[in-house]
Design an enzyme around this catalytic site. Structure first.
Site, mmCIF file in Angstrom:
data_model
loop_
_atom_site.group_PDB
_atom_site.id
_atom_site.type_symbol
_atom_site.label_atom_id
_atom_site.label_comp_id
_atom_site.label_asym_id
_atom_site.label_seq_id
_atom_site.Cartn_x
_atom_site.Cartn_y
_atom_site.Cartn_z
ATOM 1 N N GLY A 179 25.366 50.155 38.319
ATOM 2 C CA GLY A 179 24.829 49.813 37.061
ATOM 3 C C GLY A 179 23.490 50.290 36.871
ATOM 4 N N HIS A 216 18.810 43.637 31.001
ATOM 5 C CA HIS A 216 17.819 44.627 31.173
ATOM 6 C C HIS A 216 17.030 45.082 29.776
ATOM 7 C CE1 HIS A 216 17.513 44.663 35.471
ATOM 8 N NE2 HIS A 216 18.651 45.063 35.714
ATOM 9 N N HIS A 239 24.715 42.322 32.515
ATOM 10 C CA HIS A 239 23.505 42.161 33.347
ATOM 11 C C HIS A 239 22.700 43.506 32.898
ATOM 12 C CE1 HIS A 239 21.724 42.645 37.661
ATOM 13 N NE2 HIS A 239 21.095 43.670 37.042
ATOM 14 N N GLU A 240 23.414 44.780 32.577
ATOM 15 C CA GLU A 240 22.619 45.801 32.115
ATOM 16 C C GLU A 240 22.134 45.662 30.458
ATOM 17 O OE1 GLU A 240 21.925 47.623 34.534
ATOM 18 O OE2 GLU A 240 23.401 46.960 35.936
ATOM 19 N N CYS A 267 20.716 43.881 42.233
ATOM 20 C CA CYS A 267 20.173 44.708 41.165
ATOM 21 C C CYS A 267 19.330 45.885 41.698
ATOM 22 C CB CYS A 267 19.239 43.713 40.239
ATOM 23 S SG CYS A 267 18.442 44.574 39.106
ATOM 24 N N LEU A 268 19.266 47.094 41.564
ATOM 25 C CA LEU A 268 18.662 47.998 41.952
ATOM 26 C C LEU A 268 17.121 47.658 41.956
ATOM 27 C CD1 LEU A 268 20.643 51.256 40.700
ATOM 28 C CD2 LEU A 268 20.434 50.182 42.868
ATOM 29 N N GLN A 301 15.010 50.225 33.621
ATOM 30 C CA GLN A 301 14.704 50.299 35.034
ATOM 31 C C GLN A 301 14.081 51.500 35.384
ATOM 32 O OE1 GLN A 301 18.931 48.885 35.803
ATOM 33 N NE2 GLN A 301 17.810 47.890 37.613
HETATM 34 NI NI NI Z 1 19.661 45.182 37.247
#
Ligand code: NI
Length: 169
Positions: A46, A137, A133-134, A91-92, A51
């Site tokens: 995701g 962000h 989660h997304e 998470c990236l 991000q």
């Molecule tokens: Ni994330």
């Protein structure tokens, strides 16, 4: 298409609140394609626009092993949620670290696609985790915000260590 740079914690830009998308044009479609390319290149499941330092309410998800089930949610809002689950999240923007987070088990969201068409989307289990989660962000929130101060500081130390190892590798 191009791979975009992913912001990493504690970059303060990750705290920006995204604005609703109002223009559904070719530029938006290109951006969505770039988000998928960026997410796949990073082996993520995701990615939120926040991000990649674009502060508009766009998120992409693909939790399939074959990487062939792309989902884009624009201006997503949770309209129903139910139950609870604990899931180990990564998470990236936090490469190499993971932590258990409690979230709703099921969510129903109202969103728009890249053409601006409104639809409802229901998710359960890991897919529901990814949606929540997304969406966080896009509100300037990250998964470590849910941890106790002790757990958070341990995780951030581990993140620092991973970074040093990656830098010296
Ligand atoms: Ni994330």
């Amino acid at each position: 298409m191009s791979v975009l740079t992913i912001l990493e914690f504690p970059d303060p830009r990750l705290r920006t609140k995204a604005a609703p998308v109002t223009v559904f044009d070719a530029q938006l479609k290109r951006f969505v394609a770039d988000m998928f390319e960026t997410m796949y290149a990073a082996n993520g499941v995701g990615l939120a626009a926040t991000q990649v330092d674009v502060h508009q309410r766009v998120l992409v998800i693909d939790m399939s092993d074959e990487r062939d089930q792309p989902l884009v949610l624009i201006n997503a809002e949770i309209v129903e949620q139910d139950g609870a689950q604990v899931y180990q999240e990564g998470c990236l923007s936090f490469p190499g670290v993971y932590a258990d987070v409690t979230r709703a088990l099921k969510v129903k969201v109202k969103a728009q696609d890249a053409d601006g068409k409104e639809f409802f989307y229901e998710a359960e289990g890991p897919q529901a985790v990814a949606v929540q989660h997304e969406m966080d962000h896009l509100a300037g929130k990250v998964f470590v915000d849910y941890l106790s101060p002790l757990k958070r500081s341990l995780l951030l130390k581990r993140l620092e260590k991973q970074r040093k190892q990656a830098a010296s590798a």
